[in-house]
Design a protein around this motif. Sequence first.
Motif, short mmCIF file in Angstrom:
data_model
loop_
_atom_site.label_atom_id
_atom_site.label_comp_id
_atom_site.label_asym_id
_atom_site.label_seq_id
_atom_site.Cartn_x
_atom_site.Cartn_y
_atom_site.Cartn_z
N LYS A 124 0.84 -1.19 0.00
CA LYS A 124 0.00 0.00 0.00
C LYS A 124 0.88 1.24 0.00
CE LYS A 124 -3.21 -2.67 2.83
NZ LYS A 124 -3.82 -2.82 4.17
N THR A 125 0.26 2.38 -0.27
CA THR A 125 1.01 3.63 -0.30
C THR A 125 0.38 4.64 0.66
OG1 THR A 125 -0.28 4.55 -2.14
CG2 THR A 125 1.69 3.26 -2.69
N ARG A 126 1.13 5.69 0.93
CA ARG A 126 0.66 6.78 1.79
C ARG A 126 1.31 8.06 1.29
NH1 ARG A 126 0.28 5.76 8.21
NH2 ARG A 126 -1.62 4.70 7.48
N SER A 184 5.68 4.19 -0.58
CA SER A 184 5.26 2.93 0.02
C SER A 184 4.93 3.13 1.49
CB SER A 184 6.34 1.86 -0.15
OG SER A 184 7.59 2.28 0.37
N LEU A 185 3.89 2.43 1.94
CA LEU A 185 3.39 2.59 3.31
C LEU A 185 4.47 2.31 4.34
CD1 LEU A 185 0.86 3.17 5.02
CD2 LEU A 185 0.31 0.74 4.86
N ASP A 224 -0.83 -5.48 6.91
CA ASP A 224 -2.12 -6.17 6.93
C ASP A 224 -2.68 -6.35 8.34
OD1 ASP A 224 -2.19 -6.52 4.12
OD2 ASP A 224 -0.79 -8.20 4.30
#
Length: 330
Positions: free
Chosen positions: A2-4, A14-15, A295
């Motif tokens: 996931k990204t932020r 990237s997260l 996750d």
Amino acid sequence: MKTRQLGTHGPQVSLLGLGCMGMSEFYGAGDEKESIATLERALELGITFWDTSDAYGPHTNEELLGRTLAGRRDQVFLATKFGIVRDPNDPTKRGISGRPEYVRQSVEGSLRRLKTDVIDLYYQHRVDQTVPIEETIGAMARLVEEGKVRYLGLSEASAESIRKAVSVHPITALQSEYSLWTRDPETTGTLAACREHGIALVAYSPLGRGFLTGAITRPEDFAEDDYRRLNPRFVGENFQKNVAIVDKVKTFAADKGCTPGQLALAWVLAKGEDIIPIPGTKRRTYLDENAAAVDVVLSAAEVAEIDAIFPPDSAAGERYQANMMGFINA
């Protein structure tokens, strides 16, 4: 992965990021083959926010990343830092420089070692209290104008320094230690200052230098050249008191069905959409474990419960040894 978003005006990253320091120094002997394999595995996992500094090695960590990124530089959002001056004759000695001419000298060296034309995020590693921060940021801003740097950051800066810096040029990220046992950004006002100006908090040592993983059981297990042997939180009575914190992490993690390290990272991620942890590792096994933390979702009630178990002053001992404390929160 996931990204932020990196701050209000920054890009998506990237997260989880990857702290690369330990591949070259401080955490015992390095293994270049395994380090490169870890970096390549990070690319496979989508962990593409990489963090280094000209002080790590010194210089050798940037060189390692430069070699690894040959032909694939565009796959990584690359952050490096300047400002900690290492003594080539005595690696335990260090100074701070934020002089404009040193900024120029440092960026040229980093660009050469990283084998790149542009640095995505350029941090002032520590604030030089002998140079007005406005002068240092002004020199960094000129690097943006010249296309050598895309975004500017600060590391371990106080709320006052942040506010002075943004008066000269937008600051995209503040890198500070932040974890279950280091809550300084909350208690010193730096996190509030970041949010006031749309600055992301990049959390280094989110695993408490490995302590929060539960893998460290005795201070004697550290290699002779591992700097944690001298860290106040890893010695004597402090070590034993801090083991109690880890025991609580283990219990909560077991109930959650994850590892203690994953719980510690999930807690950091849950503290705000503007916070991005960059756990460091030099081994693929730990990288894979860290990546799975994205996750692990904590509810607001779980975060509140963890906060109650680990109040800001729960860790025993200062987070750095005495000769390094003067380099933080300036």
